[in-house]
Design an enzyme around this catalytic site. Structure first.
Site, PDB file in Angstrom:
ATOM      1  N   LYS A  66      -0.691 -11.814  22.960  1.00 61.97           N
ATOM      2  CA  LYS A  66      -1.988 -11.534  23.584  1.00 61.97           C
ATOM      3  C   LYS A  66      -1.739 -10.897  24.936  1.00 61.97           C
ATOM      4  O   LYS A  66      -0.906 -11.390  25.716  1.00 61.97           O
ATOM      5  CB  LYS A  66      -2.755 -12.854  23.782  1.00 61.97           C
ATOM      6  CG  LYS A  66      -4.141 -12.663  24.348  1.00 61.97           C
ATOM      7  CD  LYS A  66      -5.156 -12.434  23.255  1.00 61.97           C
ATOM      8  CE  LYS A  66      -6.516 -12.024  23.755  1.00 61.97           C
ATOM      9  NZ  LYS A  66      -6.689 -10.584  23.976  1.00 61.97           N
ATOM     10  N   LYS A  90       1.201 -17.457  31.015  1.00 67.12           N
ATOM     11  CA  LYS A  90      -0.211 -17.681  31.347  1.00 67.12           C
ATOM     12  C   LYS A  90      -0.952 -18.401  30.216  1.00 67.12           C
ATOM     13  O   LYS A  90      -1.675 -19.362  30.451  1.00 67.12           O
ATOM     14  CB  LYS A  90      -0.873 -16.321  31.622  1.00 67.12           C
ATOM     15  CG  LYS A  90      -2.251 -16.409  32.199  1.00 67.12           C
ATOM     16  CD  LYS A  90      -2.858 -15.030  32.384  1.00 67.12           C
ATOM     17  CE  LYS A  90      -2.025 -14.152  33.281  1.00 67.12           C
ATOM     18  NZ  LYS A  90      -2.636 -12.841  33.494  1.00 67.12           N
ATOM     19  N   LYS A 102       1.797  -7.204  25.993  1.00 65.50           N
ATOM     20  CA  LYS A 102       1.138  -6.294  26.944  1.00 65.50           C
ATOM     21  C   LYS A 102       1.341  -4.874  26.460  1.00 65.50           C
ATOM     22  O   LYS A 102       2.328  -4.582  25.785  1.00 65.50           O
ATOM     23  CB  LYS A 102       1.740  -6.445  28.342  1.00 65.50           C
ATOM     24  CG  LYS A 102       0.871  -5.905  29.455  1.00 65.50           C
ATOM     25  CD  LYS A 102      -0.200  -6.894  29.870  1.00 65.50           C
ATOM     26  CE  LYS A 102      -1.095  -6.369  30.959  1.00 65.50           C
ATOM     27  NZ  LYS A 102      -1.992  -7.412  31.476  1.00 65.50           N
TER      28      LYS A 102
HETATM   29  P1  NAD Z   1      -9.254  -2.067  37.990  1.00 68.95           P
HETATM   30  O1  NAD Z   1      -8.630  -0.809  37.555  1.00 68.95           O
HETATM   31  O2  NAD Z   1     -10.650  -2.365  37.566  1.00 68.95           O
HETATM   32  O3  NAD Z   1      -9.192  -2.209  39.586  1.00 68.95           O
HETATM   33  C1  NAD Z   1      -8.036  -2.003  40.340  1.00 68.95           C
HETATM   34  C2  NAD Z   1      -8.470  -1.803  41.792  1.00 68.95           C
HETATM   35  O4  NAD Z   1      -7.319  -1.744  42.627  1.00 68.95           O
HETATM   36  C3  NAD Z   1      -9.227  -0.499  42.029  1.00 68.95           C
HETATM   37  O5  NAD Z   1     -10.266  -0.746  42.962  1.00 68.95           O
HETATM   38  C4  NAD Z   1      -8.182   0.419  42.670  1.00 68.95           C
HETATM   39  O6  NAD Z   1      -8.761   1.403  43.486  1.00 68.95           O
HETATM   40  C5  NAD Z   1      -7.419  -0.611  43.482  1.00 68.95           C
HETATM   41  N1  NAD Z   1      -6.073  -0.200  43.895  1.00 68.95           N
HETATM   42  C6  NAD Z   1      -5.126   0.468  43.195  1.00 68.95           C
HETATM   43  N2  NAD Z   1      -4.025   0.623  43.953  1.00 68.95           N
HETATM   44  C7  NAD Z   1      -4.268   0.011  45.131  1.00 68.95           C
HETATM   45  C8  NAD Z   1      -3.534  -0.191  46.323  1.00 68.95           C
HETATM   46  N3  NAD Z   1      -2.285   0.263  46.444  1.00 68.95           N
HETATM   47  N4  NAD Z   1      -4.108  -0.875  47.332  1.00 68.95           N
HETATM   48  C9  NAD Z   1      -5.360  -1.349  47.230  1.00 68.95           C
HETATM   49  N5  NAD Z   1      -6.102  -1.192  46.131  1.00 68.95           N
HETATM   50  C10 NAD Z   1      -5.571  -0.520  45.099  1.00 68.95           C
HETATM   51  O7  NAD Z   1      -8.246  -3.217  37.481  1.00 68.95           O
HETATM   52  P2  NAD Z   1      -8.556  -4.759  37.300  1.00 68.95           P
HETATM   53  O8  NAD Z   1      -8.873  -5.008  35.870  1.00 68.95           O
HETATM   54  O9  NAD Z   1      -9.467  -5.230  38.377  1.00 68.95           O
HETATM   55  O10 NAD Z   1      -7.086  -5.364  37.533  1.00 68.95           O
HETATM   56  C11 NAD Z   1      -6.568  -5.590  38.854  1.00 68.95           C
HETATM   57  C12 NAD Z   1      -5.405  -6.578  38.741  1.00 68.95           C
HETATM   58  O11 NAD Z   1      -5.870  -7.781  38.135  1.00 68.95           O
HETATM   59  C13 NAD Z   1      -4.232  -6.103  37.871  1.00 68.95           C
HETATM   60  O12 NAD Z   1      -3.032  -6.626  38.382  1.00 68.95           O
HETATM   61  C14 NAD Z   1      -4.535  -6.725  36.531  1.00 68.95           C
HETATM   62  O13 NAD Z   1      -3.382  -6.860  35.722  1.00 68.95           O
HETATM   63  C15 NAD Z   1      -5.085  -8.067  36.992  1.00 68.95           C
HETATM   64  N6  NAD Z   1      -5.885  -8.739  35.990  1.00 68.95           N
HETATM   65  C16 NAD Z   1      -7.062  -8.231  35.560  1.00 68.95           C
HETATM   66  C17 NAD Z   1      -7.778  -8.915  34.574  1.00 68.95           C
HETATM   67  C18 NAD Z   1      -9.109  -8.415  34.077  1.00 68.95           C
HETATM   68  O14 NAD Z   1      -9.714  -9.114  33.245  1.00 68.95           O
HETATM   69  N7  NAD Z   1      -9.616  -7.315  34.554  1.00 68.95           N
HETATM   70  C19 NAD Z   1      -7.291 -10.120  34.045  1.00 68.95           C
HETATM   71  C20 NAD Z   1      -6.089 -10.631  34.545  1.00 68.95           C
HETATM   72  C21 NAD Z   1      -5.398  -9.925  35.517  1.00 68.95           C
END
Ligand code: NAD
Length: 406
Positions: A66, A90, A102
């Site tokens: 997953k 996780k 992944k």
């Molecule tokens: P997303 O693409 O929706 O958002 C990412 C954000 O980070 C954007 O606003 C982008 O502009 C910003 N960003 C990129 N590079 C950056 C930098 N150097 N400095 C500051 N901001 C920066 O992605 P998301 O789904 O919100 O995921 C973000 C993190 O959370 C990732 O590590 C992802 O693996 C983790 N995550 C997300 C989910 C989910 O359900 N969306 C679940 C678990 C973990």
């Protein structure tokens, strides 16, 4: 250290502390299977490209693989592998019957139209179709992918197998079999975990200021939830830079601003700051919610937060993690802090498998209960073994994976 080496860094010592069979550790060191695919894309202007995608299936000891799919130019086997391994941990910490996987496609999403991105995910789904399935490997959204693209993924998979199988992917739109609450699940779950840790540590109300790095799905929703619960959000950033307002940002207005301007930059009344200044802003809770390896040996000493909640995956390097522990800054680790997303993905999969649709309140109630238990287990293990929260979360996960493997 590579990202994968970083993710593995704490493992050996913790495995020894919890008496993990060395053979279990040896098995966990390598992915069970790796899919490395190339597939064609026809651009809107008719030109053609060959794209590369990955799917790493790290461990199936506790159930089907997953994990999400990301679109990012730096996606490679090291990054996807590290994230797949972290997914295995996780799912074990949060106690859902999945292993870890992944996926990713190495593209710069902003250079592709919505229609092109849909063709990318369709091409990717078809390229990996024979290696996935609802009891085998179940992808989901991650960085730069979204529910609309998950619908397209499910549709392409249905074309390959000849019938609809919505449980092959989670994070779909409601119309295509998605779950209530999935969109905000990661941040909502992170908030439930944070609440419990704040309570356990008896932290004072002055700690109720927060700084959020990354203003996407996870970060923006977290800022909204914190704001709604009376936290003052003093700084946020996205890929274009950061902004700060000492008295607290008006988050609903900022969300509306970002919607029209595409970034938080230029928000009226806030001062522009660099990513480094953002991380060094004093606050109660620092929430990295962008990408991996943001808190490093170069900036860890400057951090002035009372606590870090890792909503992003792998935002703290192994070396920085040791420095933060020495500085007395507790870190609520990614595998616990952002597990709300995969928890509600599990609920979506359960609903799809039995043909049900649960209410938002039902999903939220189950999420809260699951994360309460997971947080309690991590806090108790930290206490029992005198460990940091990250070490304790790894310990809980390794014990569970070890038992399942046996
Ligand atoms: P997303 O693409 O929706 O958002 C990412 C954000 O980070 C954007 O606003 C982008 O502009 C910003 N960003 C990129 N590079 C950056 C930098 N150097 N400095 C500051 N901001 C920066 O992605 P998301 O789904 O919100 O995921 C973000 C993190 O959370 C990732 O590590 C992802 O693996 C983790 N995550 C997300 C989910 C989910 O359900 N969306 C679940 C678990 C973990």
């Amino acid at each position: 250290m590579s990202f994968l080496q970083q993710a593995f860094a704490p493992i050996e010592a913790i495995a020894e502390r919890v008496g993990l069979d060395p053979f279990v550790l040896a098995r966990l060191r390598h992915p069970e299977r790796v899919l490395d695919v190339h597939f064609p894309l026809v651009r809107d202007d008719g030109t053609k490209e060959i794209l590369r995608g990955y799917r790493v299936q790290w461990s199936s000891a506790r159930g089907p693989y997953k994990g999400g799919i990301r679109f990012h130019p730096q996606v490679d086997m090291d990054e996807v592998g590290a994230l797949a391994f972290l997914m295995a941990l996780k799912c074990a910490v949060v106690g859902i019957p999945y292993g870890g996987g992944k996926g990713g496609v190495a593209i710069h999403p902003k250079q592709y139209s919505d229609a092109e991105q849909e063709r990318v995910i369709r091409g990717y789904a078809k390229a990996i179709a024979d290696g996935i399935g609802p009891t085998k490997d179940i992808p989901a959204p991650d960085v730069a992918t979204n529910p609309r693209l998950m619908d397209a993924f499910a549709s392409a998979y249905a074309e390959v197998i000849g019938h609809a199988e919505p449980a092959v992917v989670t994070g779909k739109t409601l119309a295509a079999g998605g779950s209530e609450g999935r969109g905000r699940a990661t941040a909502q779950g992170g908030f439930y975990v944070l609440q419990q840790v704040l309570e356990a540590r008896h932290m004072d109300p002055e700690s109720r200021t927060a700084v959020v790095q990354g203003f996407g799905n996870a970060g923006q929703t977290m800022a909204e939830i914190l704001f709604h619960h009376g936290f003052s959000i003093t700084a946020v950033s996205d890929s274009k830079g950061g902004i700060r307002h000492q008295a607290g940002l008006d988050i609903p207005a900022l969300v509306a601003y970002k919607e029209t301007h595409g970034s938080v930059i230029g928000f009226p009344g806030a001062e522009p700051i660099s990513q480094e200044e953002l991380l060094a802003t004093p606050c109660g809770v620092l929430v990295p919610a962008a990408l991996e390896r943001q808190i490093t040996v170069e900036n860890a000493e400057q951090i002035r937060a009372q606590m870090i909640l890792e909503l992003a995956n792998g935002p703290t390097t192994a070396e920085a993690d040791v420095m933060l522990a020495k500085q007395g800054i507790p870190v609520i680790p990614d595998i616990l802090a952002n597990s709300g997303g995969v928890a509600v993905s599990f609920f979506e999969w359960e609903q799809n498998r039995v043909g049900e649709h649960w209410t938002a309140a039902e999903v939220d109630g189950r999420l809260h209960a699951l994360l309460k238990e997971a947080t309690r287990d991590v806090l108790a293990t930290a206490e029992e073994l005198g460990m940091t929260y990250r070490e304790a979360a790894y310990a809980v996960a390794l014990r569970r994976i070890g038992q399942a493997m046996k």
